[in-house]
Design an enzyme around this catalytic site. Structure first.
Site, PDB file in Angstrom:
ATOM      1  N   ASN A   1       0.879  -1.176   0.000  1.00 50.93           N
ATOM      2  CA  ASN A   1       0.000   0.000   0.000  1.00 50.93           C
ATOM      3  C   ASN A   1       0.915   1.223   0.000  1.00 50.93           C
ATOM      4  O   ASN A   1       1.457   1.604   1.031  1.00 50.93           O
ATOM      5  CB  ASN A   1      -0.898  -0.025   1.240  1.00 50.93           C
ATOM      6  CG  ASN A   1      -1.810   1.179   1.333  1.00 50.93           C
ATOM      7  OD1 ASN A   1      -1.780   2.068   0.488  1.00 50.93           O
ATOM      8  ND2 ASN A   1      -2.635   1.220   2.371  1.00 50.93           N
TER       9      ASN A   1
ATOM     10  N   ARG B   1      -2.661  -2.088  -3.375  1.00 55.07           N
ATOM     11  CA  ARG B   1      -3.832  -1.259  -3.124  1.00 55.07           C
ATOM     12  C   ARG B   1      -3.698   0.020  -3.939  1.00 55.07           C
ATOM     13  O   ARG B   1      -2.708   0.735  -3.836  1.00 55.07           O
ATOM     14  CB  ARG B   1      -3.943  -0.896  -1.651  1.00 55.07           C
ATOM     15  CG  ARG B   1      -5.090   0.077  -1.367  1.00 55.07           C
ATOM     16  CD  ARG B   1      -5.038   0.571   0.075  1.00 55.07           C
ATOM     17  NE  ARG B   1      -6.119   1.515   0.336  1.00 55.07           N
ATOM     18  CZ  ARG B   1      -5.938   2.782   0.672  1.00 55.07           C
ATOM     19  NH1 ARG B   1      -4.717   3.289   0.743  1.00 55.07           N
ATOM     20  NH2 ARG B   1      -6.959   3.571   0.916  1.00 55.07           N
TER      21      ARG B   1
ATOM     22  N   HIS C   1     -12.632   3.009   0.331  1.00 53.78           N
ATOM     23  CA  HIS C   1     -12.690   1.951   1.355  1.00 53.78           C
ATOM     24  C   HIS C   1     -13.436   0.709   0.857  1.00 53.78           C
ATOM     25  O   HIS C   1     -13.901  -0.105   1.660  1.00 53.78           O
ATOM     26  CB  HIS C   1     -13.373   2.449   2.651  1.00 53.78           C
ATOM     27  CG  HIS C   1     -12.687   3.583   3.315  1.00 53.78           C
ATOM     28  ND1 HIS C   1     -13.377   4.677   3.815  1.00 53.78           N
ATOM     29  CD2 HIS C   1     -11.379   3.839   3.552  1.00 53.78           C
ATOM     30  CE1 HIS C   1     -12.526   5.537   4.334  1.00 53.78           C
ATOM     31  NE2 HIS C   1     -11.303   5.055   4.180  1.00 53.78           N
TER      32      HIS C   1
ATOM     33  N   ARG D   1     -11.024  15.899   7.679  1.00 56.39           N
ATOM     34  CA  ARG D   1     -11.856  16.246   6.520  1.00 56.39           C
ATOM     35  C   ARG D   1     -13.225  16.721   6.986  1.00 56.39           C
ATOM     36  O   ARG D   1     -13.806  16.178   7.923  1.00 56.39           O
ATOM     37  CB  ARG D   1     -12.023  15.044   5.596  1.00 56.39           C
ATOM     38  CG  ARG D   1     -10.734  14.556   4.968  1.00 56.39           C
ATOM     39  CD  ARG D   1     -10.996  13.321   4.118  1.00 56.39           C
ATOM     40  NE  ARG D   1      -9.760  12.735   3.631  1.00 56.39           N
ATOM     41  CZ  ARG D   1      -9.525  11.427   3.536  1.00 56.39           C
ATOM     42  NH1 ARG D   1     -10.465  10.565   3.902  1.00 56.39           N
ATOM     43  NH2 ARG D   1      -8.380  10.985   3.065  1.00 56.39           N
TER      44      ARG D   1
ATOM     45  N   GLU E   1      -8.152  -5.433   5.204  1.00 59.29           N
ATOM     46  CA  GLU E   1      -8.058  -5.144   3.771  1.00 59.29           C
ATOM     47  C   GLU E   1      -6.934  -5.934   3.112  1.00 59.29           C
ATOM     48  O   GLU E   1      -7.057  -6.361   1.952  1.00 59.29           O
ATOM     49  CB  GLU E   1      -7.833  -3.640   3.571  1.00 59.29           C
ATOM     50  CG  GLU E   1      -9.022  -2.797   4.006  1.00 59.29           C
ATOM     51  CD  GLU E   1      -8.690  -1.321   4.112  1.00 59.29           C
ATOM     52  OE1 GLU E   1      -8.917  -0.607   3.124  1.00 59.29           O
ATOM     53  OE2 GLU E   1      -8.211  -0.896   5.182  1.00 59.29           O
TER      54      GLU E   1
END
Length: 393
Positions: free
Chosen positions: A7, A87, A176, A235, A379
């Site tokens: 990743n 990823r 996600h 965010r 993941e």
């Protein structure tokens, strides 16, 4: 199959080496501050103590080389790595599912990079590095957006002029997706198939929800970019889009400054004035900090609102599952969100909610109209399964 999952970020590279059959994680770690002074690698083997290794990492190629070196030094035969899974944050319109890396598919990752410039370019570079350094090992691209790509058009289309939308590929892409796919899979297995309409709650510093009906994604909260939807660590989540115009026109901010403000200076950090970390905010609220308490209240309110919105896309829901950093670890956050949903018949067993475990578990009461679970996400395992499936073909 022994799979190395990578990743890559703009200045980082996380890795995990695992066996898809036994699910054993041989080693994992993270290369941090790539191209920046003070770079280091955090590395652990078979769940042991994490070691911090200070090493010069001027670029991602050096980081990839070092990952293989450290695995070799730890006694893992890297020649037995049978596949590498990457990823990729943004798959754009090319990746409705995971794909084997070819010249063409790698080109697609770069083509859609303007939708996620901080991530895709670095990810594409690392894929290319792995192909050049280890040409005998197959590589697979697993995009975060893939799971959401086939949501109904009424959910993904924006009410903008069609020529603009078509030219610039503007739509809801979400994020996600690999996590949400894993949460559905694990929830279904844990409940022996007794789940049909799931609201999957990936709540971390980045956060999103997904409405999953019998394994099919019906809607999600992130949009064209990961900025939309829930209030997150830094965010802002969903706000009036004209706020951007107002800040530029009346506030004198540049577009880049607004972008930085909304992505890195907002959310729980801005609301609390203390931290983007929910643990710090919960501690502040306990001490009577009103801003911290407001940050929590707004997080519960907004999350519950969007859970109801996800349920609407399926015309109801029978299950919800909390996951990721906040969802798995904060009993207070789970309880706060659940209490907002009491009017829908959601009831939490407060003692069960306080239990900490790495295993999936039910935390709702027997008379709750909606089953509520905590499902630790994985993941990397989901990516490894895609690598196994595609390379086995």
């Amino acid at each position: 199959m022994n799979v190395l999952v990578i990743n890559a970020g703009s200045s980082s590279l996380k890795y995990q080496l695992l066996d898809t059959k036994t699910r054993e994680v041989y080693a994992k770690g993270n290369c941090e501050r790539i191209g920046i002074d003070g770079s280091f690698v955090g590395h652990e083997e078979r769940g042991g103590e994490k070691k911090k290794l200070e090493v010069a990492l001027p670029d991602h190629k050096t980081a990839v080389k070092y990952v293989f070196q450290i695995l070799d030094e730890a006694g893992f035969d890297t020649a037995k790595i049978e596949g590498i899974g990457h990823r990729v944050v943004q798959g754009g319109w090319y990746f409705p599912e995971s794909k084997v890396v070819t010249d063409e598919t790698l080109g697609w990752v770069r083509e859609v990079a303007p939708l996620a410039p901080l991530h895709n370019y670095a990810e594409a570079d690392v894929i290319q590095i792995c192909r050049e350094m280890f040409p005998s090992i197959g590589n697979v691209i697993v995009a975060d957006t893939s799971f959401h790509y086939n949501i109904p058009e009424k959910a993904w289309r924006y009410a903008l002029p069609r020529d603009v939308v078509d030219k610039l590929h503007i739509r809801k892409y979400g994020a996600h997706g690999t996590s949400h796919r894993y949460i559905w899979r694990t929830t279904s297995q844990f409940l022996n198939g007794d789940v049909h309409k799931l609201v999957s709650c990936h709540l971390g510093s980045g956060a999103s929800l997904a409405a999953i009906q019998d394994g099919h994604d019906m809607d999600t909260t992130m949009g064209l970019t990961p900025l939309d939807g829930l209030i997150m660590g830094t965010r802002c989540g969903t706000i009036d889009p004209a706020t951007v115009c107002y800040l530029v026109r009346e506030g004198g901010y540049t577009i880049d400054e607004v972008d930085t403000m909304m992505n890195k200076q907002s959310g729980l950090l801005a609301l609390s004035g203390v931290s983007s970390d929910s643990r710090d905010i919960e501690a502040g609220a306990e001490k009577g900090d009103k801003n911290c308490q407001m940050a929590l209240d707004m997080f519960y309110y907004r999350t519950s609102q969007l859970i109801a919105e996800m349920a609407q896309s399926m015309h109801g829901f029978d299950t919800m599952a909390f996951s990721a950093g906040i969802g798995e670890n904060s009993a207070e956050m789970r309880l706060g969100v659940a209490k907002e949903l009491e009017w829908l018949g959601v009831k939490i067993d407060e003692k069960a909610n306080e239990v900490r475990s790495d295993e999936p578990r039910v935390i709702s009461t027997p008379d709750s109209k909606v089953k509520v679970l905590v499902v630790p996400t994985n993941e990397e395992y989901m990516i490894a399964l895609d690598v196994e499936e595609l390379l086995s073909k």
